[in-house]
Design an enzyme around this catalytic site. Sequence first.
Site, PDB file in Angstrom:
ATOM      1  N   ARG A  61       0.815  -1.233   0.000  1.00 53.30           N
ATOM      2  CA  ARG A  61       0.000   0.000   0.000  1.00 53.30           C
ATOM      3  C   ARG A  61       0.843   1.276   0.000  1.00 53.30           C
ATOM      4  O   ARG A  61       0.410   2.318   0.497  1.00 53.30           O
ATOM      5  CB  ARG A  61      -0.955   0.028   1.187  1.00 53.30           C
ATOM      6  CG  ARG A  61      -1.955  -1.113   1.174  1.00 53.30           C
ATOM      7  CD  ARG A  61      -3.107  -0.883   2.120  1.00 53.30           C
ATOM      8  NE  ARG A  61      -3.799  -2.153   2.300  1.00 53.30           N
ATOM      9  CZ  ARG A  61      -3.553  -2.982   3.320  1.00 53.30           C
ATOM     10  NH1 ARG A  61      -2.681  -2.657   4.241  1.00 53.30           N
ATOM     11  NH2 ARG A  61      -4.207  -4.117   3.407  1.00 53.30           N
ATOM     12  N   LYS A  74       2.588  11.287 -11.327  1.00 55.19           N
ATOM     13  CA  LYS A  74       1.762  10.444 -12.187  1.00 55.19           C
ATOM     14  C   LYS A  74       2.522   9.155 -12.463  1.00 55.19           C
ATOM     15  O   LYS A  74       3.642   9.186 -12.958  1.00 55.19           O
ATOM     16  CB  LYS A  74       1.461  11.143 -13.513  1.00 55.19           C
ATOM     17  CG  LYS A  74       0.373  12.184 -13.412  1.00 55.19           C
ATOM     18  CD  LYS A  74      -0.099  12.588 -14.806  1.00 55.19           C
ATOM     19  CE  LYS A  74      -1.195  13.621 -14.736  1.00 55.19           C
ATOM     20  NZ  LYS A  74      -1.666  14.002 -16.088  1.00 55.19           N
ATOM     21  N   GLU A 110       8.840  19.475 -24.798  1.00 55.90           N
ATOM     22  CA  GLU A 110       8.209  19.816 -23.513  1.00 55.90           C
ATOM     23  C   GLU A 110       8.816  21.106 -22.933  1.00 55.90           C
ATOM     24  O   GLU A 110       8.124  21.903 -22.304  1.00 55.90           O
ATOM     25  CB  GLU A 110       8.364  18.671 -22.504  1.00 55.90           C
ATOM     26  CG  GLU A 110       7.716  17.345 -22.930  1.00 55.90           C
ATOM     27  CD  GLU A 110       6.188  17.327 -22.831  1.00 55.90           C
ATOM     28  OE1 GLU A 110       5.585  18.261 -22.289  1.00 55.90           O
ATOM     29  OE2 GLU A 110       5.601  16.325 -23.317  1.00 55.90           O
ATOM     30  N   LYS A 149       7.014  22.975 -13.883  1.00 55.22           N
ATOM     31  CA  LYS A 149       6.215  21.794 -13.564  1.00 55.22           C
ATOM     32  C   LYS A 149       5.884  21.756 -12.076  1.00 55.22           C
ATOM     33  O   LYS A 149       4.750  21.448 -11.678  1.00 55.22           O
ATOM     34  CB  LYS A 149       6.973  20.529 -13.974  1.00 55.22           C
ATOM     35  CG  LYS A 149       6.244  19.219 -13.696  1.00 55.22           C
ATOM     36  CD  LYS A 149       5.307  18.785 -14.800  1.00 55.22           C
ATOM     37  CE  LYS A 149       4.470  17.572 -14.439  1.00 55.22           C
ATOM     38  NZ  LYS A 149       4.800  16.364 -15.180  1.00 55.22           N
ATOM     39  N   GLU A 163      -4.910  16.998 -10.500  1.00 51.95           N
ATOM     40  CA  GLU A 163      -5.565  17.365 -11.758  1.00 51.95           C
ATOM     41  C   GLU A 163      -7.037  17.654 -11.542  1.00 51.95           C
ATOM     42  O   GLU A 163      -7.896  17.129 -12.244  1.00 51.95           O
ATOM     43  CB  GLU A 163      -5.382  16.206 -12.752  1.00 51.95           C
ATOM     44  CG  GLU A 163      -5.196  16.666 -14.168  1.00 51.95           C
ATOM     45  CD  GLU A 163      -4.604  15.576 -15.044  1.00 51.95           C
ATOM     46  OE1 GLU A 163      -4.928  14.409 -14.859  1.00 51.95           O
ATOM     47  OE2 GLU A 163      -3.783  15.920 -15.914  1.00 51.95           O
ATOM     48  N   ARG A 174      -3.536  22.023 -13.852  1.00 51.06           N
ATOM     49  CA  ARG A 174      -2.607  21.012 -14.356  1.00 51.06           C
ATOM     50  C   ARG A 174      -2.898  20.706 -15.828  1.00 51.06           C
ATOM     51  O   ARG A 174      -2.014  20.273 -16.567  1.00 51.06           O
ATOM     52  CB  ARG A 174      -2.690  19.738 -13.494  1.00 51.06           C
ATOM     53  CG  ARG A 174      -1.540  18.794 -13.735  1.00 51.06           C
ATOM     54  CD  ARG A 174      -1.293  17.844 -12.556  1.00 51.06           C
ATOM     55  NE  ARG A 174      -0.242  16.894 -12.925  1.00 51.06           N
ATOM     56  CZ  ARG A 174       0.392  16.094 -12.090  1.00 51.06           C
ATOM     57  NH1 ARG A 174       0.110  16.119 -10.810  1.00 51.06           N
ATOM     58  NH2 ARG A 174       1.327  15.277 -12.513  1.00 51.06           N
ATOM     59  N   ASN A 182      -1.216  20.178 -20.751  1.00 53.81           N
ATOM     60  CA  ASN A 182      -1.607  19.395 -21.932  1.00 53.81           C
ATOM     61  C   ASN A 182      -1.513  20.189 -23.228  1.00 53.81           C
ATOM     62  O   ASN A 182      -1.896  19.696 -24.284  1.00 53.81           O
ATOM     63  CB  ASN A 182      -3.038  18.871 -21.762  1.00 53.81           C
ATOM     64  CG  ASN A 182      -3.083  17.708 -20.796  1.00 53.81           C
ATOM     65  OD1 ASN A 182      -2.149  16.917 -20.741  1.00 53.81           O
ATOM     66  ND2 ASN A 182      -4.145  17.631 -20.026  1.00 53.81           N
ATOM     67  N   HIS A 220      -0.699  18.542 -26.430  1.00 49.66           N
ATOM     68  CA  HIS A 220      -0.810  17.103 -26.200  1.00 49.66           C
ATOM     69  C   HIS A 220      -2.086  16.496 -26.772  1.00 49.66           C
ATOM     70  O   HIS A 220      -2.126  15.307 -27.060  1.00 49.66           O
ATOM     71  CB  HIS A 220      -0.739  16.793 -24.703  1.00 49.66           C
ATOM     72  CG  HIS A 220       0.655  16.877 -24.152  1.00 49.66           C
ATOM     73  ND1 HIS A 220       1.424  18.019 -24.238  1.00 49.66           N
ATOM     74  CD2 HIS A 220       1.444  15.954 -23.531  1.00 49.66           C
ATOM     75  CE1 HIS A 220       2.609  17.793 -23.675  1.00 49.66           C
ATOM     76  NE2 HIS A 220       2.649  16.554 -23.234  1.00 49.66           N
ATOM     77  N   HIS A 273      -1.348  13.484 -28.905  1.00 47.88           N
ATOM     78  CA  HIS A 273      -1.758  12.101 -28.600  1.00 47.88           C
ATOM     79  C   HIS A 273      -2.481  11.472 -29.783  1.00 47.88           C
ATOM     80  O   HIS A 273      -2.282  10.298 -30.098  1.00 47.88           O
ATOM     81  CB  HIS A 273      -2.694  12.069 -27.384  1.00 47.88           C
ATOM     82  CG  HIS A 273      -1.974  12.235 -26.072  1.00 47.88           C
ATOM     83  ND1 HIS A 273      -2.564  12.823 -24.980  1.00 47.88           N
ATOM     84  CD2 HIS A 273      -0.731  11.891 -25.692  1.00 47.88           C
ATOM     85  CE1 HIS A 273      -1.699  12.827 -23.973  1.00 47.88           C
ATOM     86  NE2 HIS A 273      -0.580  12.274 -24.379  1.00 47.88           N
ATOM     87  N   HIS A 303       6.685  10.601 -28.580  1.00 50.31           N
ATOM     88  CA  HIS A 303       5.789  11.495 -27.845  1.00 50.31           C
ATOM     89  C   HIS A 303       6.162  12.977 -28.041  1.00 50.31           C
ATOM     90  O   HIS A 303       5.315  13.810 -28.371  1.00 50.31           O
ATOM     91  CB  HIS A 303       5.821  11.127 -26.356  1.00 50.31           C
ATOM     92  CG  HIS A 303       4.958  12.014 -25.506  1.00 50.31           C
ATOM     93  ND1 HIS A 303       3.583  12.014 -25.568  1.00 50.31           N
ATOM     94  CD2 HIS A 303       5.282  12.959 -24.586  1.00 50.31           C
ATOM     95  CE1 HIS A 303       3.095  12.905 -24.717  1.00 50.31           C
ATOM     96  NE2 HIS A 303       4.111  13.486 -24.109  1.00 50.31           N
TER      97      HIS A 303
END
Lengths: 377, 377
Positions: free
Chosen positions: A121, A143, A185, A228, A238, A243, A247, A250, A254, A267
Site C-alpha cells: 500500500r 503520475k 516539452e 512543472k 488534476e 494542471r 496538456n 498534447h 496524442h 511522444h
Amino acid sequence: MESIEVALAEHSYQISIATGNLERLGEHCRALKLGQKVMVVSNPTVFGLYGERAMAALKQANFEVSHCILPEGEQYKTLASIEQIYDLALEHGLERSSTLVALGGGVIGDMTGFAAATWLRGINVVQVPTTLLAMVDSSIGGKTGVNHPKGKNLIGAFHQPRLVVTDPQVLATLPEREFRAGMAEVIKYGIIGDRELFDRLERATSLRQQDIDPELLSTILTSSATAKAIVVSKDEHEQTGLRATLNYGHTIGHAIESATKYVVVNHGEAVAIGMVAAGRIAVALKLWTAAEAQRQDAVIDKANLTLDLPSNIDLDQIVTTLKSDKKVKAGKGVFILPSGIGDTQTIAYEPTSTAVNVVSDPLIKQVLTAMLPIAAT
Amino acid sequence: MESIEVALAEHSYQISIATGNLERLGEHCRALKLGQKVMVVSNPTVFGLYGERAMAALKQANFEVSHCILPEGEQYKTLASIEQIYDLALEHGLERSSTLVALGGGVIGDMTGFAAATWLRGINVVQVPTTLLAMVDSSIGGKTGVNHPKGKNLIGAFHQPRLVVTDPQVLATLPEREFRAGMAEVIKYGIIGDRELFDRLERATSLRQQDIDPELLSTILTSSATAKAIVVSKDEHEQTGLRATLNYGHTIGHAIESATKYVVVNHGEAVAIGMVAAGRIAVALKLWTAAEAQRQDAVIDKANLTLDLPSNIDLDQIVTTLKSDKKVKAGKGVFILPSGIGDTQTIAYEPTSTAVNVVSDPLIKQVLTAMLPIAAT
C-alpha cells in the site's frame, strides 16, 4: 546545485539538479532518513551505463541495495513488468520504509512509481531521470502507471516521489532523437507560462543537442522543473484545471501518436506538431497573433523538431481519436490554446459546433490539412 | 437511520446504516453528485441475491449502470481479477467521474477498491458490504488490494470510499460461520476501546446469529463502524501507531491462518483465537487481570467461536511465521495487548529476549501449548 521544491500538503519534496548528482544519490537518500533497503529499477541500456555508479553511491551511504532490470521499451510498460518488480521486492524483503529508485526515462519512472504506489500500500520512490523528457516532465508530479492493451496510461495512481535527483551529465549518452523529444516539452513550458525561458530559447543560435552549452542546459532543466513544480503544487490531482495547461500540444499530439500507432513519431515529436497545430487554431480563433505563432514554430524548428504532420496520415482518424480521448466527456472537451507567449486560455472543443469561439472538427481539419508535408498533399 | 462520519483531511465520507438501505443506494449516490456511469462489482452468489435490487436502485436514480461478476473466493483475489474489472471499465467507458460499487464481502470490497484506486489514476468507489465482517471492518478505512502468490494483501493502495452503504437486512442470507467471523471483530472493538459495547455483548444471552435481535444488531453495527471510523480518522495511513491497535488478536491470528494454509479456520475464527492468546499473554505479563481475560473468553465463546487452536497445528511454524510478518522489522515487532476492557498497550515483541516485560517466543509457545485442544495434547 539547484534545488527546487514541489510544495504539497502532505509530502513536499525536492528536485535536485547538479552535475555529478548521480554520485551523491546515496547522500541524498540518507538525508531523507529512508529505510535500509533500496531496490534500483532500470532497463539493460541505462543500467549498463549508470547502474554501477548509482548502486555504488547507495552502498557507500550504507544502504542495502538490490536491483531489478526490466526489458526496454514502451511495449513492456505493462502489469506483467510490475509483477516482476513485486516478485523481486518480495525476494529482497522490501518493507514499508524501503525505497524503489527509478533509474531511467519515462517508462521506467512510470512503472517504478506505480510499483511503489502499490507494494504494501505504498513505499518510497526516488526518481533518477536519465532522459531530458523525464528530467523536465515525467519524473515530477507523481503520475505513475502502465498501459492497458487498449490504451496508454489507463492503469495508474498518483504517488509522489520522495526526491528527484537529476544529473545533466547523463544526457551525454542520450540519443539525439530522444533529446529532441524532451525539447518539445521545454518549449511548451515557455509558451504556457515562462516567457523568460522562451526568450532564452529564442536567443540561442541552435537548440540541437550537440550545440547546447552546459549553462543553457542548466537553465532549461531548472526552468522546466520549476514550471512543472509550480503547477503540480497548485493542482496535485488534476482537479482545478491548472494542471490541464500542461496538456498544451498534447491533445492533437496524442491523436497523432495514436493514428500512427506509436511507431512513426515519438511522444515529444508528436507534442511539437500538436503545438504547431494548436498555435494555428489559436490564430484562426483570433486568440493569438500570427507573428507570435511564427516565433513558436521557429523555436520548434531550431530544436530540429519537425513542423509537419507525418506523411500519409489519416486526418479523419485524428479527429475520431480526439473525440474518444479519455478527457472528452459527453462529447465535449477542451483545448489549451496560447493567447500570448507565456499565456494560455482554455477553449471548448465541440466537434460539430459552428460557433466562431470554439474548436470544432472542421477547424481542426482545415489547420491540419495545411500541415501535411508537401509530398503528401 | 444511522450516519457515521469518517472525518479525513481531504475526503471525508459517511457510513450509512439502515434497514432498507439497499433500495436507497441510488439516492445516496445521487446526493454525492457522482458521475453518470456506475459499475457494480460482485460475485455470482451475492449478485444473485442482491444484484437486481442494487442495479434497480441505481437506475431509478438515473445512473447508467453496468456490472462485473468475478469468481467467488479468496483464491481469486488476484491481479487477474483486477484486470477483468479494467477490461469492463474500458468497455463501458468509465471516466474519472465514474463509480465502482463493491457489492459483497471483504474480497469483493478489497478488489473493487483497488481497481478504483488504479483505473485512470483513481475513480470513485462506494462500498456496499454484504457480510458482517465487511460491514464492521473491511469496507471502512480505504485499505484495498489483492494477494501476491506468496503473501496476502501485499499489493494494494489506500483509497477511501466515497460512501459506505450498510443494510442489515442482507445479513439474513449470510452463512452462520461467516456471521461468527464478523463477531470476532466486533468483540475486538469492545476490548480495544469500547467498554460499553463489550458490556452490551456480555449482557446478551446469546451472540449467535439466530439469537441476535435487530436492536442488538443495530448497536453492533453502529458501535463497530464508529470505532473503526475514529481510528481511521486519526491515522488514515497507519503512520502514528493508533491504527495498529486494530491489529489486536491479528498477529497470532494471521500466523494461525498461515500455518493452517487458510483452509482450516477463517479470518475471524483465527482472530478470535488470537485474542484469547493475546489475552493470556497480557495476563502472563501482569498487564491484565485473569478475571477480565476470562470475561473476554466467555463473550468469544458466546458468539460460538472456538477458544482452542486447531488440532495438529505446528507451534514452531506459528512462531516462525510471526517473525516473518511484514510488520516485523529487523527482527522486532509489537503486540497489542489489553490492559483493561476498553484499553490496550503496545508491547515489544523480541523473539529471543528473556526480559520479563516483552513478548518472547518462549512465552508465546507456553501460552499456545495450553490452548491446544484436549484431543491433540
